[in-house]
Design a protein around this motif. Structure first.
Motif, mmCIF file in Angstrom:
data_model
loop_
_atom_site.group_PDB
_atom_site.id
_atom_site.type_symbol
_atom_site.label_atom_id
_atom_site.label_comp_id
_atom_site.label_asym_id
_atom_site.label_seq_id
_atom_site.Cartn_x
_atom_site.Cartn_y
_atom_site.Cartn_z
ATOM 1 N N ALA A 104 -8.179 23.504 49.948
ATOM 2 C CA ALA A 104 -8.384 23.492 48.501
ATOM 3 C C ALA A 104 -8.138 24.872 47.902
ATOM 4 O O ALA A 104 -7.482 25.005 46.862
ATOM 5 C CB ALA A 104 -9.801 23.015 48.182
ATOM 6 N N ALA A 105 -8.637 25.896 48.568
ATOM 7 C CA ALA A 105 -8.465 27.255 48.052
ATOM 8 C C ALA A 105 -6.999 27.678 48.055
ATOM 9 O O ALA A 105 -6.475 28.166 47.046
ATOM 10 C CB ALA A 105 -9.301 28.226 48.880
ATOM 11 N N LEU A 106 -6.316 27.498 49.189
ATOM 12 C CA LEU A 106 -4.933 27.948 49.285
ATOM 13 C C LEU A 106 -3.982 27.088 48.467
ATOM 14 O O LEU A 106 -3.044 27.615 47.859
ATOM 15 C CB LEU A 106 -4.484 28.000 50.746
ATOM 16 C CG LEU A 106 -5.122 29.109 51.564
ATOM 17 C CD1 LEU A 106 -4.679 29.035 53.017
ATOM 18 C CD2 LEU A 106 -4.787 30.473 50.996
ATOM 19 N N PHE A 107 -4.212 25.780 48.418
ATOM 20 C CA PHE A 107 -3.344 24.925 47.611
ATOM 21 C C PHE A 107 -3.464 25.288 46.130
ATOM 22 O O PHE A 107 -2.474 25.309 45.409
ATOM 23 C CB PHE A 107 -3.665 23.454 47.798
ATOM 24 C CG PHE A 107 -3.257 22.888 49.133
ATOM 25 C CD1 PHE A 107 -2.430 23.588 50.004
ATOM 26 C CD2 PHE A 107 -3.695 21.643 49.530
ATOM 27 C CE1 PHE A 107 -2.056 23.067 51.228
ATOM 28 C CE2 PHE A 107 -3.322 21.103 50.744
ATOM 29 C CZ PHE A 107 -2.506 21.809 51.598
ATOM 30 N N SER A 108 -4.691 25.610 45.684
ATOM 31 C CA SER A 108 -4.851 25.983 44.274
ATOM 32 C C SER A 108 -4.191 27.330 43.987
ATOM 33 O O SER A 108 -3.624 27.526 42.914
ATOM 34 C CB SER A 108 -6.330 26.031 43.891
ATOM 35 O OG SER A 108 -6.990 27.098 44.537
ATOM 36 N N ILE A 109 -4.220 28.247 44.931
ATOM 37 C CA ILE A 109 -3.555 29.542 44.737
ATOM 38 C C ILE A 109 -2.049 29.350 44.626
ATOM 39 O O ILE A 109 -1.402 29.909 43.734
ATOM 40 C CB ILE A 109 -3.901 30.516 45.889
ATOM 41 C CG1 ILE A 109 -5.352 30.968 45.778
ATOM 42 C CG2 ILE A 109 -2.962 31.712 45.889
ATOM 43 C CD1 ILE A 109 -5.854 31.743 46.972
ATOM 44 N N PHE A 110 -1.476 28.550 45.530
ATOM 45 C CA PHE A 110 -0.028 28.349 45.498
ATOM 46 C C PHE A 110 0.408 27.516 44.298
ATOM 47 O O PHE A 110 1.499 27.715 43.777
ATOM 48 C CB PHE A 110 0.461 27.717 46.808
ATOM 49 C CG PHE A 110 0.568 28.720 47.915
ATOM 50 C CD1 PHE A 110 1.651 29.580 47.986
ATOM 51 C CD2 PHE A 110 -0.428 28.819 48.877
ATOM 52 C CE1 PHE A 110 1.746 30.520 49.000
ATOM 53 C CE2 PHE A 110 -0.341 29.752 49.893
ATOM 54 C CZ PHE A 110 0.749 30.609 49.947
ATOM 55 N N GLU A 111 -0.429 26.606 43.845
ATOM 56 C CA GLU A 111 -0.097 25.837 42.638
ATOM 57 C C GLU A 111 -0.135 26.739 41.405
ATOM 58 O O GLU A 111 0.679 26.617 40.513
ATOM 59 C CB GLU A 111 -1.064 24.664 42.462
ATOM 60 C CG GLU A 111 -0.805 23.527 43.397
ATOM 61 C CD GLU A 111 0.557 22.882 43.176
ATOM 62 O OE1 GLU A 111 0.937 22.678 42.005
ATOM 63 O OE2 GLU A 111 1.228 22.596 44.177
ATOM 64 N N ARG A 112 -1.090 27.646 41.351
ATOM 65 C CA ARG A 112 -1.206 28.554 40.224
ATOM 66 C C ARG A 112 -0.016 29.494 40.170
ATOM 67 O O ARG A 112 0.489 29.829 39.097
ATOM 68 C CB ARG A 112 -2.518 29.359 40.346
ATOM 69 C CG ARG A 112 -2.979 29.890 39.025
ATOM 70 C CD ARG A 112 -4.349 30.546 39.066
ATOM 71 N NE ARG A 112 -5.323 29.799 39.855
ATOM 72 C CZ ARG A 112 -6.134 30.358 40.736
ATOM 73 N NH1 ARG A 112 -6.096 31.652 40.965
ATOM 74 N NH2 ARG A 112 -6.993 29.638 41.398
ATOM 75 N N ASP A 113 0.456 29.939 41.350
ATOM 76 C CA ASP A 113 1.617 30.831 41.386
ATOM 77 C C ASP A 113 2.891 30.135 40.918
ATOM 78 O O ASP A 113 3.781 30.752 40.359
ATOM 79 C CB ASP A 113 1.827 31.374 42.796
ATOM 80 C CG ASP A 113 0.793 32.425 43.164
ATOM 81 O OD1 ASP A 113 0.114 32.918 42.241
ATOM 82 O OD2 ASP A 113 0.653 32.733 44.364
ATOM 83 N N ARG A 114 3.007 28.848 41.139
ATOM 84 C CA ARG A 114 4.213 28.129 40.778
ATOM 85 C C ARG A 114 4.277 27.820 39.286
ATOM 86 O O ARG A 114 5.328 27.496 38.768
ATOM 87 C CB ARG A 114 4.302 26.822 41.566
ATOM 88 C CG ARG A 114 4.414 27.096 43.062
ATOM 89 C CD ARG A 114 4.664 25.859 43.765
ATOM 90 N NE ARG A 114 6.100 25.635 43.642
ATOM 91 C CZ ARG A 114 6.765 24.763 44.320
ATOM 92 N NH1 ARG A 114 6.129 23.992 45.168
ATOM 93 N NH2 ARG A 114 8.055 24.608 44.188
ATOM 94 N N GLU A 115 3.156 27.911 38.582
ATOM 95 C CA GLU A 115 3.146 27.624 37.141
ATOM 96 C C GLU A 115 3.832 28.717 36.340
ATOM 97 O O GLU A 115 4.363 28.482 35.278
ATOM 98 C CB GLU A 115 1.714 27.433 36.655
ATOM 99 C CG GLU A 115 1.090 26.150 37.157
ATOM 100 C CD GLU A 115 -0.360 26.014 36.725
ATOM 101 O OE1 GLU A 115 -0.846 26.898 35.980
ATOM 102 O OE2 GLU A 115 -1.004 25.041 37.132
ATOM 103 N N TYR A 116 3.801 29.925 36.826
ATOM 104 C CA TYR A 116 4.338 31.044 36.060
ATOM 105 C C TYR A 116 5.808 31.226 36.283
ATOM 106 O O TYR A 116 6.455 30.929 37.125
ATOM 107 C CB TYR A 116 3.596 32.351 36.405
ATOM 108 C CG TYR A 116 2.157 32.285 36.002
ATOM 109 C CD1 TYR A 116 1.798 32.266 34.658
ATOM 110 C CD2 TYR A 116 1.154 32.241 36.947
ATOM 111 C CE1 TYR A 116 0.474 32.212 34.293
ATOM 112 C CE2 TYR A 116 -0.162 32.183 36.582
ATOM 113 C CZ TYR A 116 -0.498 32.182 35.242
ATOM 114 O OH TYR A 116 -1.802 32.122 34.875
#
Length: 116
Positions: A104-116
């Motif tokens: 959950a932690a790492l998937f949310s980090i990588f999803e947040r990075d892909r938004e920008y």
């Protein structure tokens, strides 16, 4: 591409947890990729069936029985993948809790990075 990234992240977490937890062992990083793939398939196909069959117990325990189902899926995966070992139910439960948390932690980090 997103699926491959999730598999690689899960494999990394599986290998890291196997090196940290004394009750869990893994042969290689390639075995970790196999474990990640099998866990994904088991969570997609087997887990919903188990949830339906155990729905009364899950409701009575306010959803805590889902932890038992997760540990059971980890133990089933040990039977399917050579080179991946979990000593007993309690190690499988701890492994599944930590795996879920770090995913959950790492998937949310990588999803947040892909938004920008």
């Amino acid at each position: 591409m997103k699926l491959i990234l999730k598999i690689l992240i899960t494999a990394f977490i599986v290998v890291a947890l196997a090196n940290l937890l004394p009750g869990v062992a893994i042969k290689s990083y390639w075995t970790g990729i196999g474990v990640a793939i099998v866990l994904g398939i088991m969570n997609a196909l087997v887990k919903p069936v188990l949830i339906i069959f155990t729905l009364p117990v899950t409701i009575i325990t306010f959803g805590l029985f889902l932890l038992v189902i997760n540990a059971a899926i980890i133990l089933m995966t040990t039977g399917l993948i050579n080179g991946f070992y979990v000593d007993n139910f309690w190690w499988a439960l701890l492994f599944s809790l930590l795996l879920s948390f770090f995913q959950a932690a790492l998937f949310s980090i990588f999803e947040r990075d892909r938004e920008y």
